[in-house]
Every structure is written in structure tokens, then in C-alpha cells.
Design a protein around this motif. Structure first.
Motif, PDB file in Angstrom:
ATOM      1  N   ALA A 191      -2.289  -6.575  -6.549  1.00 17.87           N
ATOM      2  CA  ALA A 191      -3.541  -6.178  -5.908  1.00 17.87           C
ATOM      3  C   ALA A 191      -4.243  -7.361  -5.249  1.00 17.87           C
ATOM      4  N   ALA A 192      -3.968  -8.567  -5.720  1.00 18.51           N
ATOM      5  CA  ALA A 192      -4.587  -9.738  -5.099  1.00 18.51           C
ATOM      6  C   ALA A 192      -4.187  -9.863  -3.632  1.00 18.51           C
ATOM      7  N   GLU A 193      -2.986  -9.395  -3.297  1.00 21.23           N
ATOM      8  CA  GLU A 193      -2.517  -9.456  -1.910  1.00 21.23           C
ATOM      9  C   GLU A 193      -2.811  -8.164  -1.158  1.00 21.23           C
ATOM     10  N   VAL A 194      -2.543  -7.034  -1.788  1.00 20.12           N
ATOM     11  CA  VAL A 194      -2.683  -5.755  -1.097  1.00 20.12           C
ATOM     12  C   VAL A 194      -4.142  -5.316  -1.030  1.00 20.12           C
ATOM     13  N   GLY A 195      -4.918  -5.609  -2.061  1.00 15.62           N
ATOM     14  CA  GLY A 195      -6.290  -5.128  -2.141  1.00 15.62           C
ATOM     15  C   GLY A 195      -7.158  -5.490  -0.953  1.00 15.62           C
ATOM     16  N   PRO A 196      -7.191  -6.768  -0.511  1.00 15.13           N
ATOM     17  CA  PRO A 196      -8.033  -7.096   0.637  1.00 15.13           C
ATOM     18  C   PRO A 196      -7.647  -6.329   1.907  1.00 15.13           C
ATOM     19  N   VAL A 197      -6.361  -6.058   2.076  1.00 16.21           N
ATOM     20  CA  VAL A 197      -5.938  -5.299   3.260  1.00 16.21           C
ATOM     21  C   VAL A 197      -6.435  -3.862   3.160  1.00 16.21           C
ATOM     22  N   GLN A 248      -6.164   1.537  11.939  1.00 12.51           N
ATOM     23  CA  GLN A 248      -4.729   1.807  11.958  1.00 12.51           C
ATOM     24  C   GLN A 248      -3.888   0.546  11.769  1.00 12.51           C
ATOM     25  N   HIS A 249      -4.329  -0.592  12.273  1.00 14.49           N
ATOM     26  CA  HIS A 249      -3.516  -1.808  12.152  1.00 14.49           C
ATOM     27  C   HIS A 249      -3.537  -2.349  10.717  1.00 14.49           C
ATOM     28  N   ASP A 250      -4.720  -2.320  10.086  1.00 17.35           N
ATOM     29  CA  ASP A 250      -4.775  -2.725   8.675  1.00 17.35           C
ATOM     30  C   ASP A 250      -3.951  -1.772   7.814  1.00 17.35           C
ATOM     31  N   CYS A 273       0.894  -0.671   4.489  1.00 14.40           N
ATOM     32  CA  CYS A 273       2.148   0.057   4.272  1.00 14.40           C
ATOM     33  C   CYS A 273       3.336  -0.895   4.280  1.00 14.40           C
ATOM     34  N   ARG A 274       3.300  -1.885   5.154  1.00 13.55           N
ATOM     35  CA  ARG A 274       4.393  -2.860   5.210  1.00 13.55           C
ATOM     36  C   ARG A 274       4.526  -3.600   3.883  1.00 13.55           C
ATOM     37  N   MET A 275       3.388  -4.001   3.317  1.00 10.98           N
ATOM     38  CA  MET A 275       3.416  -4.757   2.071  1.00 10.98           C
ATOM     39  C   MET A 275       3.937  -3.905   0.912  1.00 10.98           C
ATOM     40  N   VAL A 276       3.511  -2.658   0.856  1.00  9.87           N
ATOM     41  CA  VAL A 276       3.949  -1.787  -0.234  1.00  9.87           C
ATOM     42  C   VAL A 276       5.420  -1.405  -0.054  1.00  9.87           C
ATOM     43  N   ALA A 277       5.848  -1.233   1.198  1.00  9.88           N
ATOM     44  CA  ALA A 277       7.260  -0.938   1.452  1.00  9.88           C
ATOM     45  C   ALA A 277       8.155  -2.101   1.019  1.00  9.88           C
ATOM     46  N   ALA A 278       7.708  -3.332   1.261  1.00 11.48           N
ATOM     47  CA  ALA A 278       8.476  -4.490   0.800  1.00 11.48           C
ATOM     48  C   ALA A 278       8.579  -4.500  -0.727  1.00 11.48           C
ATOM     49  N   TRP A 279       7.519  -4.077  -1.398  1.00 11.09           N
ATOM     50  CA  TRP A 279       7.536  -3.965  -2.860  1.00 11.09           C
ATOM     51  C   TRP A 279       8.552  -2.907  -3.279  1.00 11.09           C
ATOM     52  N   GLU A 297      17.628  -0.641   0.705  1.00  6.99           N
ATOM     53  CA  GLU A 297      16.578  -1.474   1.285  1.00  6.99           C
ATOM     54  C   GLU A 297      16.407  -1.126   2.761  1.00  6.99           C
ATOM     55  N   LEU A 298      15.154  -0.875   3.158  1.00 11.65           N
ATOM     56  CA  LEU A 298      14.843  -0.480   4.533  1.00 11.65           C
ATOM     57  C   LEU A 298      13.851  -1.459   5.136  1.00 11.65           C
ATOM     58  N   SER A 299      13.831  -1.515   6.455  1.00  7.14           N
ATOM     59  CA  SER A 299      12.878  -2.398   7.126  1.00  7.14           C
ATOM     60  C   SER A 299      11.449  -1.936   6.841  1.00  7.14           C
ATOM     61  N   PRO A 300      10.592  -2.841   6.396  1.00  6.65           N
ATOM     62  CA  PRO A 300       9.195  -2.469   6.148  1.00  6.65           C
ATOM     63  C   PRO A 300       8.294  -2.656   7.367  1.00  6.65           C
ATOM     64  N   GLU A 301       8.873  -3.039   8.485  1.00  6.79           N
ATOM     65  CA  GLU A 301       8.056  -3.362   9.648  1.00  6.79           C
ATOM     66  C   GLU A 301       7.529  -2.096  10.334  1.00  6.79           C
ATOM     67  N   PRO A 302       6.263  -2.093  10.744  1.00  8.47           N
ATOM     68  CA  PRO A 302       5.705  -0.940  11.462  1.00  8.47           C
ATOM     69  C   PRO A 302       6.412  -0.722  12.793  1.00  8.47           C
ATOM     70  N   ARG A 303       6.330   0.502  13.283  1.00  8.12           N
ATOM     71  CA  ARG A 303       6.913   0.865  14.573  1.00  8.12           C
ATOM     72  C   ARG A 303       6.034   1.939  15.202  1.00  8.12           C
ATOM     73  N   PRO A 304       6.155   2.204  16.510  1.00  9.37           N
ATOM     74  CA  PRO A 304       5.332   3.239  17.141  1.00  9.37           C
ATOM     75  C   PRO A 304       5.686   4.628  16.612  1.00  9.37           C
ATOM     76  N   PHE A 305       4.741   5.533  16.675  1.00  8.25           N
ATOM     77  CA  PHE A 305       4.959   6.918  16.298  1.00  8.25           C
ATOM     78  C   PHE A 305       5.446   7.673  17.532  1.00  8.25           C
ATOM     79  N   HIS A 306       6.743   7.969  17.584  1.00  3.50           N
ATOM     80  CA  HIS A 306       7.373   8.552  18.778  1.00  3.50           C
ATOM     81  C   HIS A 306       7.025   7.676  19.985  1.00  3.50           C
ATOM     82  N   SER A 307       6.471   8.263  21.032  1.00  2.00           N
ATOM     83  CA  SER A 307       6.109   7.473  22.211  1.00  2.00           C
ATOM     84  C   SER A 307       4.659   7.028  22.171  1.00  2.00           C
ATOM     85  N   ARG A 308       3.988   7.322  21.089  1.00  2.00           N
ATOM     86  CA  ARG A 308       2.573   6.972  20.996  1.00  2.00           C
ATOM     87  C   ARG A 308       2.418   5.566  20.407  1.00  2.00           C
ATOM     88  N   PRO A 309       1.386   4.867  20.807  1.00  2.00           N
ATOM     89  CA  PRO A 309       1.273   3.453  20.412  1.00  2.00           C
ATOM     90  C   PRO A 309       0.608   3.241  19.058  1.00  2.00           C
TER      91      PRO A 309
END
Length: 349
Positions: free
Chosen positions: A238-244, A255-257, A262-268, A277-289
């Protein structure tokens, strides 16, 4: 004085001397902020004080008579008797006068667990039992403190309940990721239309789901909502995820925070080794930014590893408190089990 310490004093100074070799176990488990170690001075105004469960396999009436006759009126300066609150008869307050009743609950172990959870952990525990039991009830059963266990049943039951079987854990995690997947793009869409309030409401729901997900990843049963933040904050992560997550709740466009959380929890999730193991990096939702995790990927990866036949074919909704949000339903274990059975029948039909 913390409630657990006061209840231990009640047992050691007031109860144990009365039992004279009667086999028993004594504990404070189940309901109450002190069971979770989260009570404060504010907690003392109702349903707080020297109390405990006394687990005895038989001879209940004799034990009750010993307590009525011999339990001291005070322990560590606190009264040991209670009376109904005049403004709310459903709760108890400490009573200083000659009346009142003590809250040493004499019960058979299997009966207490069945009443609290809906099943006896020292009998056969099924996958359906795990899924039908609200996590706040499981949390109360494994938290608290055991002051004495001369019988052994209490310790064995709490050992069984310590955490989900691995496939149940995978399934519950998968369903929690799916809750996130179903709403993660909505924050960006609300923000795009200028609906700041709507974006914050959805973001708050997702923050709650991520906090519960973190507790599940840490092998901690999420408690009821009043103590969710306290339980989450006690996690080292929580020390890392909580502030986000706090940023998600305060940002005009969260949305960016949210994507970063989500990236941090996915890495966990990847570090648990429970699934591919899957990539935790965010990506666009279909063609939407809108930056999203596409959390359903983690749902699919976890479900692919599940081998328990009782879970295969179930709808991906999870344990009962992942799809029921009514306090009354979650506090009435019989109703929670009825709802869970109904959902299971839908999956098998």
C-alpha cells in the motif's frame, strides 16, 4: 486498553479459574472492530468490552452456571456485565449496576462456526462453501485471538480457514479482475463528455475493487467497508499503490492515475505465479485514446489454470460478495448461501 487485551484478561483472571479442568477453548473471534485490531476509544460506546467465546464440547449448562455464580463484576477496572442500550435495544453497553448479563458466549465449536460461516470447517468443506461465505465473515473467523485451546477443534478450524484453496483463489482473483475490466474504460468516456462527477463515481468504484484485489493478492480476506481502507493500508504494498489510488480519487481526470494503479497491481499479479505472466502496461481501449489495462486478459489467464471441477463452468462472478452488495444479505449467512446456490445452478444449467 485494546479490546483483545481486555478479553484476554477476562479469560485469564475471571473465566479460567472457574473451569477446573473442564476441556475448553477460549477466544474472541467473529464480529467487532477489536477482533480486527482496529478498535479505538470511540468503539467503547456500544458492543465493546470484556467478552469472549467459550467453546466447550458438552456440559454447557454446568459451565453457564459456573459463570453466573463466579464471574467477577469487573476486570481491569471495566464492568463485565452489559445491558441493552435504551435508545437502541439491538446493541449492548457496559452496565455498572447490579443487573446486566455477561457476554461470555458458551457454545459448541461446530455450532458457532456453522452459525457464523454457514459451515463447520472441521467437517468436509466444499468449494461451494468457500464461494457462499462473505469475506467479511471469513476475516472475522481467522482474526481475533485464541486465549486457550485445550480441545484443539478451534485451532484446527482456523487453520483450515486461513486462506482459500489455490483454485478457489484463482477463480476469485479472476472474477475481481473482471469487475475492473467491465468498467475501466468508463472513466475516460465520462471525462471525454465533460461528466467529471460521473468519472469520479466510476473511478471510486474501481478504486474500491482494486483495494479488494490487493487484499486478495496478499491472501487477506477483505473486511466490511468501514475497515476496508484500514486493512488495505496495513499491506506493505500500500505504500506504493496507495498514493496512486488517492490520486485517482482527487484528479479532475482520473484515467491516467487509474491506469497506473492497474499497472502496479497487474505486476503484483504476475509475481504470484498463479497464471501466465502478462504485460501490465496500459493500452488504448479499441480505437479510443483511454489508457486501460484490458484487465480481462488476467481473468482469462487465471481461469485457464483452474482445475477444480466444481469451478469449471461457473459464471465468472466469484464469491458471493463479489456480486452481492447488500449488507443484510451478507450479514445473513443463510441468505448468502441461498443466493450463491442459485448462481451456481445458473452456471450448471
Amino acid at each position: 486498553m485494546p479490546g483483545l487485551e481486555l478479553s484476554r484478561a477476562l479469560y485469564e483472571e475471571g473465566v479460567a479459574p472457574l473451569l477446573h479442568g473442564i476441556p475448553h477453548a477460549a477466544a474472541l473471534v467473529g464480529a467487532g472492530s477489536e477482533v480486527l485490531g482496529l478498535d479505538t476509544a470511540r468503539s467503547t460506546d456500544h458492543d465493546w468490552g470484556p467478552r469472549l467465546q467459550l467453546f466447550v464440547p458438552d456440559d454447557h449448562e454446568r459451565v453457564r452456571a459456573l459463570l453466573e455464580q463466579g464471574l467477577p463484576r469487573r476486570v481491569r477496572g471495566w464492568p463485565t456485565r452489559y445491558e441493552p442500550a435504551p435508545d437502541d435495544p439491538g446493541v449492548h453497553r457496559l452496565a455498572d449496576g447490579p443487573g446486566g448479563r455477561h457476554l461470555v458466549n458458551v457454545v459448541e465449536p461446530g455450532a458457532w462456526f456453522t452459525g457464523w460461516l454457514g459451515f463447520d470447517p472441521n467437517a468436509e468443506v466444499t468449494t461451494a462453501d468457500w464461494l457462499a461465505t462473505p469475506t467479511q465473515r471469513l476475516a472475522g473467523a481467522v482474526a481475533g485471538a485464541v486465549f486457550h485451546d485445550g480441545v484443539g477443534e478451534l485451532t484446527a478450524a482456523r487453520r483450515t480457514l486461513r486462506w482459500y484453496p489455490t483454485d478457489v483463489w484463482r477463480y476469485v482473483l479472476a472474477c475481481q479482475w473482471l469487475r475492473i475490466a467491465q468498467e475501466e474504460p468508463f472513466v475516460g468516456r465520462c471525462a471525454e463528455t465533460g461528466d467529471e462527477l460521473g468519472a469520479r463515481v466510476v473511478a471510486a468504484r474501481l478504486v474500491r475493487d482494486l483495494m479488494r484485489l490487493c487484499l486478495l493478492l496478499a491472501r487477506r480476506y477483505p473486511p466490511y467497508s468501514k475497515w476496508l481502507g484500514s486493512a488495505f493500508s496495513a499491506l506493505p504494498e500500500a505504500a506504493e499503490v496507495g498514493p496512486v489510488l488517492r490520486g485517482v480519487l482527487s484528479a479532475p481526470d482520473p484515467q491516467h492515475d487509474l491506469a497506473e494503479a492497474c499497472r502496479m497491481v497487474a505486476a503484483w499479479q504476475n509475481r504470484t505465479g498463479l497464471a501466465e505472466e502478462l504485460s501490465p502496461e496500459p493500452r488504448p481501449f479499441h480505437s479510443r485514446p483511454y489508457p486501460v489495462l484490458d484487465a480481462a486478459r488476467f481473468t482469462r489467464a487465471l481461469l485457464e489454470e483452474v482445475r477444480d471441477p466444481a469451478l469449471v463452468g461457473l459464471p465468472p462472478v466469484g464469491a458471493v460478495d463479489q456480486y452481492v452488495d447488500s449488507t443484510d444479505a451478507l450479514e445473513r449467512v443463510g441468505l448468502a448461501r441461498d443466493v450463491s446456490r442459485a448462481v451456481g445452478r445458473l452456471g450448471s444449467g
